[in-house]
Design a protein around this motif. Sequence first.
Motif, mmCIF file in Angstrom:
data_model
loop_
_atom_site.group_PDB
_atom_site.id
_atom_site.type_symbol
_atom_site.label_atom_id
_atom_site.label_comp_id
_atom_site.label_asym_id
_atom_site.label_seq_id
_atom_site.Cartn_x
_atom_site.Cartn_y
_atom_site.Cartn_z
ATOM 1 N N LYS A 113 14.410 10.317 -16.695
ATOM 2 C CA LYS A 113 14.266 11.587 -15.996
ATOM 3 C C LYS A 113 13.764 11.364 -14.581
ATOM 4 O O LYS A 113 12.847 10.581 -14.345
ATOM 5 N N LYS A 114 14.366 12.059 -13.630
ATOM 6 C CA LYS A 114 13.922 12.025 -12.246
ATOM 7 C C LYS A 114 13.211 13.334 -11.921
ATOM 8 O O LYS A 114 13.597 14.397 -12.399
ATOM 9 N N TYR A 115 12.187 13.253 -11.083
ATOM 10 C CA TYR A 115 11.400 14.433 -10.721
ATOM 11 C C TYR A 115 11.625 14.775 -9.255
ATOM 12 O O TYR A 115 11.919 13.900 -8.439
ATOM 13 N N PRO A 116 11.455 16.029 -8.874
ATOM 14 C CA PRO A 116 11.684 16.428 -7.474
ATOM 15 C C PRO A 116 10.587 15.909 -6.547
ATOM 16 O O PRO A 116 9.465 15.624 -6.982
ATOM 17 N N TYR A 117 10.941 15.802 -5.278
ATOM 18 C CA TYR A 117 9.973 15.405 -4.249
ATOM 19 C C TYR A 117 9.158 16.626 -3.850
ATOM 20 O O TYR A 117 9.702 17.641 -3.412
ATOM 21 N N LEU A 118 7.844 16.538 -4.000
ATOM 22 C CA LEU A 118 6.969 17.701 -3.822
ATOM 23 C C LEU A 118 6.187 17.693 -2.504
ATOM 24 O O LEU A 118 5.426 18.630 -2.250
ATOM 25 N N LEU A 119 6.400 16.689 -1.675
ATOM 26 C CA LEU A 119 5.478 16.492 -0.551
ATOM 27 C C LEU A 119 6.028 16.933 0.806
ATOM 28 O O LEU A 119 5.317 16.840 1.802
ATOM 29 N N LYS A 120 7.262 17.423 0.849
ATOM 30 C CA LYS A 120 7.831 17.836 2.131
ATOM 31 C C LYS A 120 7.008 18.974 2.741
ATOM 32 O O LYS A 120 6.790 20.011 2.128
ATOM 33 N N ASN A 121 6.525 18.723 3.959
ATOM 34 C CA ASN A 121 5.736 19.707 4.723
ATOM 35 C C ASN A 121 4.426 20.087 4.033
ATOM 36 O O ASN A 121 3.816 21.103 4.371
ATOM 37 N N LEU A 122 3.977 19.270 3.090
ATOM 38 C CA LEU A 122 2.716 19.564 2.399
ATOM 39 C C LEU A 122 1.543 18.990 3.196
ATOM 40 O O LEU A 122 1.486 17.779 3.427
ATOM 41 N N PRO A 123 0.590 19.810 3.619
ATOM 42 C CA PRO A 123 -0.596 19.279 4.310
ATOM 43 C C PRO A 123 -1.438 18.453 3.330
ATOM 44 O O PRO A 123 -1.736 18.916 2.231
ATOM 45 N N ILE A 124 -1.796 17.242 3.733
ATOM 46 C CA ILE A 124 -2.654 16.386 2.899
ATOM 47 C C ILE A 124 -4.072 16.557 3.423
ATOM 48 O O ILE A 124 -4.420 16.083 4.506
ATOM 49 N N ILE A 125 -4.918 17.238 2.648
ATOM 50 C CA ILE A 125 -6.218 17.671 3.186
ATOM 51 C C ILE A 125 -7.419 17.142 2.414
ATOM 52 O O ILE A 125 -8.561 17.388 2.822
ATOM 53 N N SER A 126 -7.203 16.399 1.323
ATOM 54 C CA SER A 126 -8.365 15.959 0.547
ATOM 55 C C SER A 126 -8.029 14.729 -0.298
ATOM 56 O O SER A 126 -6.859 14.496 -0.632
ATOM 57 N N PRO A 127 -9.057 13.949 -0.661
ATOM 58 C CA PRO A 127 -8.839 12.805 -1.548
ATOM 59 C C PRO A 127 -8.301 13.264 -2.903
ATOM 60 O O PRO A 127 -8.616 14.367 -3.364
ATOM 61 N N ASN A 128 -7.504 12.414 -3.512
ATOM 62 C CA ASN A 128 -6.925 12.656 -4.839
ATOM 63 C C ASN A 128 -5.936 13.814 -4.878
ATOM 64 O O ASN A 128 -5.517 14.227 -5.956
ATOM 65 N N GLN A 129 -5.558 14.315 -3.712
ATOM 66 C CA GLN A 129 -4.511 15.337 -3.676
ATOM 67 C C GLN A 129 -3.156 14.687 -3.954
ATOM 68 O O GLN A 129 -2.359 15.212 -4.733
ATOM 69 N N VAL A 130 -2.924 13.525 -3.321
ATOM 70 C CA VAL A 130 -1.666 12.799 -3.509
ATOM 71 C C VAL A 130 -1.952 11.305 -3.621
ATOM 72 O O VAL A 130 -2.643 10.735 -2.774
ATOM 73 N N TRP A 131 -1.426 10.697 -4.674
ATOM 74 C CA TRP A 131 -1.404 9.244 -4.791
ATOM 75 C C TRP A 131 0.029 8.768 -4.624
ATOM 76 O O TRP A 131 0.967 9.421 -5.094
ATOM 77 N N GLY A 132 0.202 7.622 -3.983
ATOM 78 C CA GLY A 132 1.511 7.016 -3.868
ATOM 79 C C GLY A 132 1.494 5.618 -4.460
ATOM 80 O O GLY A 132 0.473 4.924 -4.408
ATOM 81 N N THR A 133 2.615 5.190 -5.013
ATOM 82 C CA THR A 133 2.697 3.841 -5.579
ATOM 83 C C THR A 133 4.021 3.206 -5.238
ATOM 84 O O THR A 133 5.015 3.890 -4.971
ATOM 85 N N ASP A 134 4.046 1.881 -5.242
ATOM 86 C CA ASP A 134 5.266 1.143 -4.948
ATOM 87 C C ASP A 134 5.069 -0.315 -5.363
ATOM 88 O O ASP A 134 3.945 -0.750 -5.636
ATOM 89 N N ILE A 135 6.178 -1.062 -5.376
ATOM 90 C CA ILE A 135 6.179 -2.487 -5.688
ATOM 91 C C ILE A 135 6.703 -3.237 -4.477
ATOM 92 O O ILE A 135 7.641 -2.780 -3.817
ATOM 93 N N THR A 136 6.131 -4.404 -4.189
ATOM 94 C CA THR A 136 6.655 -5.231 -3.112
ATOM 95 C C THR A 136 6.685 -6.691 -3.533
ATOM 96 O O THR A 136 5.950 -7.127 -4.415
ATOM 97 N N TYR A 137 7.555 -7.436 -2.872
ATOM 98 C CA TYR A 137 7.708 -8.884 -3.094
ATOM 99 C C TYR A 137 6.633 -9.626 -2.320
ATOM 100 O O TYR A 137 6.347 -9.293 -1.166
ATOM 101 N N ILE A 138 6.032 -10.635 -2.919
ATOM 102 C CA ILE A 138 5.029 -11.469 -2.257
ATOM 103 C C ILE A 138 5.515 -12.909 -2.267
ATOM 104 O O ILE A 138 5.713 -13.502 -3.334
ATOM 105 N N ARG A 139 5.711 -13.480 -1.115
ATOM 106 C CA ARG A 139 6.183 -14.858 -1.043
ATOM 107 C C ARG A 139 5.019 -15.816 -1.267
ATOM 108 O O ARG A 139 3.873 -15.552 -0.889
ATOM 109 N N LEU A 140 5.308 -16.925 -1.902
ATOM 110 C CA LEU A 140 4.369 -18.022 -2.089
ATOM 111 C C LEU A 140 5.045 -19.300 -1.609
ATOM 112 O O LEU A 140 6.274 -19.372 -1.557
ATOM 113 N N LEU A 141 4.280 -20.315 -1.280
ATOM 114 C CA LEU A 141 4.889 -21.566 -0.857
ATOM 115 C C LEU A 141 5.617 -22.237 -2.009
ATOM 116 O O LEU A 141 6.568 -22.992 -1.804
ATOM 117 N N LYS A 142 5.165 -21.967 -3.235
ATOM 118 C CA LYS A 142 5.788 -22.594 -4.398
ATOM 119 C C LYS A 142 6.350 -21.540 -5.357
ATOM 120 O O LYS A 142 6.197 -21.644 -6.568
#
Length: 282
Positions: A113-142
């Motif tokens: 299930k996909k959910y709608p994007y709720l943050l368009k034009n939403l004022p961010i005014i306080s802690p814990n109002q919006v959390w964001g998450t993501d994954i990224t690649y981390i390079r290592l020498l080995k």
Amino acid sequence: MDHQSKLNLIVPDHPDISLSRQSQLLDISRASLYYQPIVNPEEIRIMGYMDKIFTDTPFYGSRKIQADLRDKPYEIFICREHVQRLMREMGLEAIYPKAKKGFNLSDPNGQHKKYPYLLKNLPIISPNQVWGTDITYIRLLKGFCYLVAIIDWYSRYVLAWTLSETLEIDFCLDNLKKALNINIPSIHNSDQGSHFTSPQYTAPLIMNPSIQISMDGRGRCMDNIFTERLWRSVKYENIYIYDYQNFKEAKYGIDKYFNFYNNQRKHQALDYRTPAQLYLGK
């Protein structure tokens, strides 16, 4: 306990408990016991360059990354299919526009299930109002690994982060659990990657009636802009400087960096205050 910590408890030659039984007791896949990252030095070098290109231009697809690789200072000539394969291995699909086939890790039929994007034009005014998450690649020498983090949009405070040697969903679930043990957001925002649309991931959010789930629209990787800025900071201020040899070094170094980022690094956008000062009200 995260996936890597569970793996560290495995005793390969235990006289009484088989590997199958140990994996059952620890609730991990037996296949992961035999996982060994295949490290091709030349491909690790190319993936490191691709990581820098993508960090600077997260809206680039395989064609533009291929074109940049051909230019100086890289001068690497590989076909687009090779670039696409490496992008999949790096997990870049986490912030890649999802309109094209072939970049979704475990949900090729779009059954989650996909959910709608709720943050368009939403004022961010306080802690814990919006959390964001993501994954990224981390390079290592080995080799390489993957980092997931949850950030409070108002304060830029990193509530939880987890490093993993694989793209199995466990590290995302562990990270969400750590964050929810700290506080509860009004809105949890992510992309439409298979990790975050998985019922395993959304279940803890759905169970809490005060949390709304928001997901970036297809082809709009910059909807999660604060997390994208976090990745750029992590890489240019830590990963690219220290060139960690292995997973253990990276885990230790990134932990130190996030402690610095939360508690000491002043942000111009926060009127030269630290994320902890805003989030914790210091």
